[in-house]
Design an enzyme around this catalytic site. Structure first.
Site, PDB file in Angstrom:
ATOM      1  N   ASP A 122       0.829  -1.319  -0.122  1.00  0.00           N
ATOM      2  CA  ASP A 122       0.032  -0.145  -0.097  1.00  0.00           C
ATOM      3  C   ASP A 122       0.935   1.248  -0.152  1.00  0.00           C
ATOM      4  OD1 ASP A 122      -2.536   1.384   0.010  1.00  0.00           O
ATOM      5  OD2 ASP A 122      -2.251   2.168   2.166  1.00  0.00           O
ATOM      6  N   SER A 123       0.366   2.231  -0.616  1.00  0.00           N
ATOM      7  CA  SER A 123       1.211   3.536  -0.514  1.00  0.00           C
ATOM      8  C   SER A 123       1.354   4.101   1.025  1.00  0.00           C
ATOM      9  CB  SER A 123       0.332   4.756  -1.270  1.00  0.00           C
ATOM     10  OG  SER A 123      -1.002   4.810  -0.619  1.00  0.00           O
ATOM     11  N   CYS A 164      -4.109  -1.547  -2.146  1.00  0.00           N
ATOM     12  CA  CYS A 164      -4.166  -0.099  -2.519  1.00  0.00           C
ATOM     13  C   CYS A 164      -5.112   0.158  -3.699  1.00  0.00           C
ATOM     14  CB  CYS A 164      -2.900   0.802  -2.731  1.00  0.00           C
ATOM     15  SG  CYS A 164      -2.742   2.239  -3.370  1.00  0.00           S
ATOM     16  N   GLU A 195      -4.045   9.332   7.888  1.00  0.00           N
ATOM     17  CA  GLU A 195      -2.592   8.921   7.984  1.00  0.00           C
ATOM     18  C   GLU A 195      -2.044   9.743   9.313  1.00  0.00           C
ATOM     19  OE1 GLU A 195      -0.094   7.175   6.207  1.00  0.00           O
ATOM     20  OE2 GLU A 195      -1.458   5.867   5.074  1.00  0.00           O
ATOM     21  N   CYS A 204     -11.242   2.674  -1.126  1.00  0.00           N
ATOM     22  CA  CYS A 204      -9.924   2.871  -0.608  1.00  0.00           C
ATOM     23  C   CYS A 204      -9.630   2.167   0.645  1.00  0.00           C
ATOM     24  CB  CYS A 204      -9.794   4.378  -0.310  1.00  0.00           C
ATOM     25  SG  CYS A 204      -8.086   4.841   0.436  1.00  0.00           S
ATOM     26  N   HIS A 210      -8.241   2.778   3.294  1.00  0.00           N
ATOM     27  CA  HIS A 210      -7.965   3.645   4.594  1.00  0.00           C
ATOM     28  C   HIS A 210      -9.573   3.603   4.851  1.00  0.00           C
ATOM     29  CE1 HIS A 210      -4.125   4.779   2.922  1.00  0.00           C
ATOM     30  NE2 HIS A 210      -3.898   5.330   4.362  1.00  0.00           N
TER      31      HIS A 210
END
Length: 270
Positions: free
Chosen positions: A7-8, A70, A162, A194, A196
């Protein structure tokens, strides 16, 4: 035996958590490209190059199979990677297909022509790059007809998550849901596109209302991977232990990841 998870940033940890619960005997190597996060505002070429570099690092760890946990990478880079870059003895898989299979009630590998499905109005919440790629709509069109997708680029949500700013993340989610509902007042289903966003699933559900079915990816991806490895055990790879790698500052990322999953996570420099 290890499987790579990329993942980023930290969002892919929601997928990793589901994978480790579903497949406790499989070691996973997680790679977070925190130094270059977020990907959602980058160009397609940028995303492709960064994702390839991360994938090569996971191959070096003995991970013959890499999951792009991701959505931005899955949307903007995966097709090009599979068509032009991934060697025949390796596999790189994305996170969209399990979600679409659940939405359209199709089994993995069902290659029959697209057909009518019960859900007609779908809200897609994703990063700007994922929305711009139209990858979700393309994959959906292979499996279903007559589905209206309204996509909402959710700028700022990944950064807020984040950074651990839950108040800002919640405010942004409610704002993005409101913006989408002005264009599609009555969605029947919502895709959290996403990795997240599962951390904000309760807020998405509240803002959308109880009548909207919210699809989140982590458990669907875990079931899909379990099925894949049962059929293709050779792609478990040669790695033997779980590791967490980051391009960012390991101490900072470890601290954020521990808050994120509410258990101790220790990253090493990639």
């Amino acid at each position: 035996m290890a499987v790579g998870v990329f993942d980023s940033g930290l969002g892919g940890l929601t997928v990793l958590d589901a994978l480790t619960k579903r497949l406790p005997e499989v070691p996973f190597v997680y790679f977070g490209d925190n130094a270059h996060a977020p990907y959602g505002v980058r160009t397609a070429d940028d995303i492709f190059n960064l994702t390839c570099a991360a994938t090569e690092r996971l191959w070096a760890e003995g991970c013959d199979l890499v999951i792009l946990a991701c959505n931005t990478a899955s949307a903007a880079a995966l097709k090009r990677m599979q068509e032009t870059w991934v060697p025949p003895e390796k596999r790189v898989l994305g996170v969209f297909v399990p979600l679409i299979e659940a939405l359209t009630e199709r089994q993995w590998g069902d290659n029959t022509p697209p057909r009518e499905v019960s859900v007609k109005h779908v809200a897609l919440f994703a990063t700007p790059a994922t929305v711009a790629s139209r990858a979700f709509q393309r994959e959906l069109a292979f499996r279903a007809i007559g589905v209206d997708v309204e996509a909402q680029p959710c700028g700022g949500v990944v950064d807020a998550i984040e950074q651990g700013d839950e108040i800002l993340a919640e405010a942004l989610v409610r704002s993005h849901v409101e913006a989408l509902k002005r264009r599609m007042p009555d969605p029947e289903a919502a895709i959290l596109g996403c990795t997240h966003y599962p951390l904000m699933e309760k807020i998405f559900q509240e803002a959308l209302g109880p009548e909207v079915k919210v699809y989140s990816q982590a458990n669907l991806v875990a079931e899909s991977l379990a099925d894949y490895l049962q059929r293709r055990p050779e792609f478990r790879g040669s790695g033997a232990q779980s590791r967490f790698l980051t391009t960012g500052d390991p101490a900072y990322v470890s601290n954020k990841a521990t808050q994120f999953l509410r258990r101790k996570i220790t990253f090493e420099a990639a």
